[in-house]
Design an enzyme around this catalytic site. Structure first.
Site, short mmCIF file in Angstrom:
data_model
loop_
_atom_site.label_atom_id
_atom_site.label_comp_id
_atom_site.label_asym_id
_atom_site.label_seq_id
_atom_site.Cartn_x
_atom_site.Cartn_y
_atom_site.Cartn_z
N THR A 289 0.90 -1.24 0.15
CA THR A 289 -0.17 0.05 -0.04
C THR A 289 0.76 1.20 -0.09
O THR A 289 2.04 1.33 0.40
CB THR A 289 -0.68 -0.02 1.21
N ASP A 290 0.37 2.35 -0.40
CA ASP A 290 0.99 3.66 -0.16
C ASP A 290 1.20 4.14 0.92
O ASP A 290 1.80 5.15 1.30
CB ASP A 290 0.28 4.69 -1.50
N GLU A 291 0.26 3.40 1.85
CA GLU A 291 0.45 4.08 3.31
C GLU A 291 1.54 3.77 3.82
O GLU A 291 1.81 4.62 5.05
CB GLU A 291 -0.89 3.52 4.11
N LYS B 78 2.52 -3.12 7.37
CA LYS B 78 2.63 -3.51 5.77
C LYS B 78 4.06 -2.84 5.65
O LYS B 78 4.89 -3.59 4.70
CB LYS B 78 1.69 -2.55 4.84
N TYR C 202 -1.53 -0.56 11.05
CA TYR C 202 -1.65 -1.21 9.75
C TYR C 202 -0.59 -0.83 8.59
O TYR C 202 -0.01 -1.91 8.40
CB TYR C 202 -2.94 -0.83 8.92
P1 NAD Z 1 -9.46 -7.50 2.29
O1 NAD Z 1 -9.61 -7.21 3.97
O2 NAD Z 1 -10.72 -7.26 1.52
O3 NAD Z 1 -9.20 -8.96 1.50
C1 NAD Z 1 -8.02 -9.75 2.66
C2 NAD Z 1 -8.39 -11.14 2.53
O4 NAD Z 1 -7.01 -11.76 3.28
C3 NAD Z 1 -9.59 -11.60 3.12
O5 NAD Z 1 -10.01 -12.44 2.13
C4 NAD Z 1 -8.97 -12.21 4.32
O6 NAD Z 1 -9.92 -13.59 4.61
C5 NAD Z 1 -7.74 -12.77 3.81
N1 NAD Z 1 -6.82 -12.97 4.94
C6 NAD Z 1 -6.57 -12.04 6.06
N2 NAD Z 1 -5.77 -12.60 6.98
C7 NAD Z 1 -5.46 -13.84 6.63
C8 NAD Z 1 -4.34 -15.17 7.07
N3 NAD Z 1 -4.05 -14.99 8.21
N4 NAD Z 1 -4.19 -15.93 6.18
C9 NAD Z 1 -5.02 -16.28 4.95
N5 NAD Z 1 -5.84 -15.23 4.47
C10 NAD Z 1 -6.14 -14.16 5.38
O7 NAD Z 1 -8.19 -6.29 1.86
P2 NAD Z 1 -8.24 -5.75 0.34
O8 NAD Z 1 -8.67 -4.37 0.41
O9 NAD Z 1 -8.49 -6.71 -0.84
O10 NAD Z 1 -6.60 -5.73 0.24
C11 NAD Z 1 -5.68 -6.73 -0.34
C12 NAD Z 1 -4.11 -6.36 -0.19
O11 NAD Z 1 -4.01 -5.12 -0.93
C13 NAD Z 1 -3.74 -6.16 1.14
O12 NAD Z 1 -2.54 -6.70 1.32
C14 NAD Z 1 -3.54 -4.64 1.17
O13 NAD Z 1 -2.82 -4.10 2.03
C15 NAD Z 1 -3.48 -4.21 -0.08
N6 NAD Z 1 -3.99 -2.80 -0.59
C16 NAD Z 1 -5.27 -2.54 -0.30
C17 NAD Z 1 -5.86 -1.48 -0.86
C18 NAD Z 1 -7.00 -0.65 -0.44
O14 NAD Z 1 -7.40 0.23 -0.88
N7 NAD Z 1 -7.77 -1.74 -0.30
C19 NAD Z 1 -4.68 -0.42 -1.32
C20 NAD Z 1 -3.51 -0.93 -1.73
C21 NAD Z 1 -3.05 -2.10 -1.07
P1 TYD Z 2 -10.52 4.00 4.61
O1 TYD Z 2 -11.92 3.87 3.30
O2 TYD Z 2 -10.66 3.31 5.99
O3 TYD Z 2 -9.12 3.77 3.85
P2 TYD Z 2 -7.77 4.43 4.58
O4 TYD Z 2 -8.00 4.94 5.86
O5 TYD Z 2 -6.93 3.06 4.35
O6 TYD Z 2 -7.40 5.66 3.63
O7 TYD Z 2 -10.65 5.60 4.82
C1 TYD Z 2 -10.58 6.55 3.72
C2 TYD Z 2 -10.65 8.00 4.12
O8 TYD Z 2 -12.25 8.12 4.90
C3 TYD Z 2 -9.63 8.18 5.44
O9 TYD Z 2 -9.32 9.56 5.43
C4 TYD Z 2 -10.65 8.00 6.83
C5 TYD Z 2 -12.19 8.36 6.17
N1 TYD Z 2 -13.17 7.72 6.77
C6 TYD Z 2 -14.24 8.45 7.46
O10 TYD Z 2 -14.11 9.67 7.59
N2 TYD Z 2 -15.11 7.83 8.16
C7 TYD Z 2 -15.29 6.53 8.21
O11 TYD Z 2 -16.34 5.79 8.60
C8 TYD Z 2 -14.49 5.66 7.48
C9 TYD Z 2 -14.26 4.18 7.39
C10 TYD Z 2 -13.09 6.31 6.96
#
Ligand code: NAD
Ligand code: TYD
Length: 350
Positions: free
Chosen positions: A131-133, A160, A156
């Site tokens: 992630t970019d975070e 990562k 988190y």
């Molecule tokens: P998500 O939470 O929707 O899905 C995570 C999946 O991992 C789930 O299916 C869960 O059951 C599985 N999981 C969790 N713990 C596990 C374990 N111990 N063993 C096996 N499986 C396990 O997450 P997402 O949003 O789809 O993100 C997927 C990946 O992409 C993550 O690594 C996240 O850090 C990265 N990512 C997410 C975003 C975003 O905006 N959602 C952006 C950049 C990177």
């Molecule tokens: P989120 O979807 O949790 O992603 P991330 O924190 O990983 O960027 O949140 C996106 C933005 O929205 C973040 O600035 C936090 C804000 N946010 C709220 O204001 N209210 C909420 O209930 C949630 C879940 C997020």
């Protein structure tokens, strides 16, 4: 036939990556390994679950012995590692779960790959999705590049960042053929309704308060999930070992402005007075350690590997809203936790 292990394939982004790879590469066998936490949902994959080149494995990446035995049994050629605990608010409540899955789980996978691939690294690839975070927070100007120093603020992002460091260390120390991408915030179909966009769409639908953290002035750079999956495909196949690529849509939105776009579109769909759902906006105490702004410079990926986002945000958000409207059952079963019964129905007696 190439065997590819995709971890976290029942989650939001993972399910789109699994679908893309199963459909686009019939000569690959895709193994989807997922623990099925609250965020893992096999209903995301019903359209491909019976394909001959797809196998689901229920398992926890924290179980190092299981990882090693899966690598020995299946002799994977590649790994696309997405399994993670992914929600910042949950990491503030329970950091240790993030250490276990995101750090220990990643190192278990690296160890298994290292042990089984040691005699022949030819054609092998360990792709870590991050992630970019990890880069921390930007002020009002500038972008994250691949050279930006890591500066995570939440448990988190710290977990990562740690996993990214381990992946690089295994490349530098043991010569493991790794590659990493760091992506901005994703949105689109199948996102669990705890993240901003699906949570707010669901709450608008149900006339529930919209909890805006702080003043709603934090900025995120939103990318449609299908474009992230396409970037992963390109990087997996074309990126050189040891490289890092940033993925982002050049699509920055202040939270409050994004929320108003969602309200406008939802009010139209629901036949409500335009803007009437703005009354649901409720300003709440800010998230602890809340990063002000994320914005990605993805020019390396665009210039070197030719990827670019396919969708404008207006189109992506419309598609997303339509998907949630057409899949109210998914949303209801997800919010009630009922989808977890699907595993028992499908795989319970195996
Ligand atoms: P998500 O939470 O929707 O899905 C995570 C999946 O991992 C789930 O299916 C869960 O059951 C599985 N999981 C969790 N713990 C596990 C374990 N111990 N063993 C096996 N499986 C396990 O997450 P997402 O949003 O789809 O993100 C997927 C990946 O992409 C993550 O690594 C996240 O850090 C990265 N990512 C997410 C975003 C975003 O905006 N959602 C952006 C950049 C990177
Ligand atoms: P989120 O979807 O949790 O992603 P991330 O924190 O990983 O960027 O949140 C996106 C933005 O929205 C973040 O600035 C936090 C804000 N946010 C709220 O204001 N209210 C909420 O209930 C949630 C879940 C997020």
């Amino acid at each position: 036939m190439k065997k590819i292990l995709i971890t976290g394939g029942a989650g939001f982004i993972g399910s789109h990556v699994v679908r893309l790879f199963v459909n686009k590469y019939p000569d690959y066998h895709i193994f989807n390994l997922d623990k099925l936490t609250y965020a893992g949902n096999l209903l995301n994959l019903t359209d491909i679950e019976n394909k001959p080149n797809y196998t689901f494995i229920k398992g926890d990446i924290v179980d190092g012995d299981l990882m090693l035995s899966l690598f020995k049994t299946h002799q994977f050629d590649g790994v696309i590692h997405l399994a993670a605990e992914s929600h910042v608010d949950r990491s503030i409540e329970n950091p240790m779960e993030f250490v276990m899955t995101n750090v220990v789980g990643t190192v278990n996978l690296l160890n298994a790959a290292k042990a089984v691939w040691k005699d022949n690294l030819e054609g092998k690839r360990f792709y870590h999705v991050s992630t970019d975070e990890v880069y921390g927070a930007l002020g009002h100007e500038g972008f994250f590049t691949e050279e930006t120093a890591y500066d995570p603020h939440s448990p988190y992002s710290a977990s990562k960042a740690s996993s990214d460091h381990f992946v690089r260390a295994y490349h530098d120390t043991y010569g493991l053929p790794t590659i990493i991408s760091n992506c901005s915030n994703n949105y689109g179909p199948n996102q669990f309704p705890e993240k901003l966009i699906p949570l707010f769409l669901n709450n608008i639908r149900n006339n529930k308060p919209l909890p805006v953290y702080g003043k709603g002035e934090n900025v995120r750079d939103w990318l449609y999930v299908i474009d992230h999956a396409a970037a992963i495909d390109v990087i997996y196949h074309k990126g050189p070992d040891g490289e890092t690529y940033n993925i982002g849509g050049h699509n920055e939105w202040k939270n409050i402005d994004l929320i108003k776009v969602m309200i406008k579109a939802m009010d139209k769909k629901l036949g409500r007075e335009p803007g009437s759902s703005e009354k649901l906006i409720t300003y709440v105490t800010d998230r602890a350690g809340h990063d002000l702004r994320y914005a990605i410079d993805s020019s390396k990926l665009q210039n070197e590997l030719g990827w670019k986002p396919s969708l404008q945000f207006e189109e992506g958000i419309e598609k997303t809203i339509d998907w949630y409207f057409n899949n109210e059952d998914w949303l209801d079963s997800t919010t009630s936790g009922d989808y977890q019964k699907y595993y028992d129905k499908m795989y319970g007696n195996r």
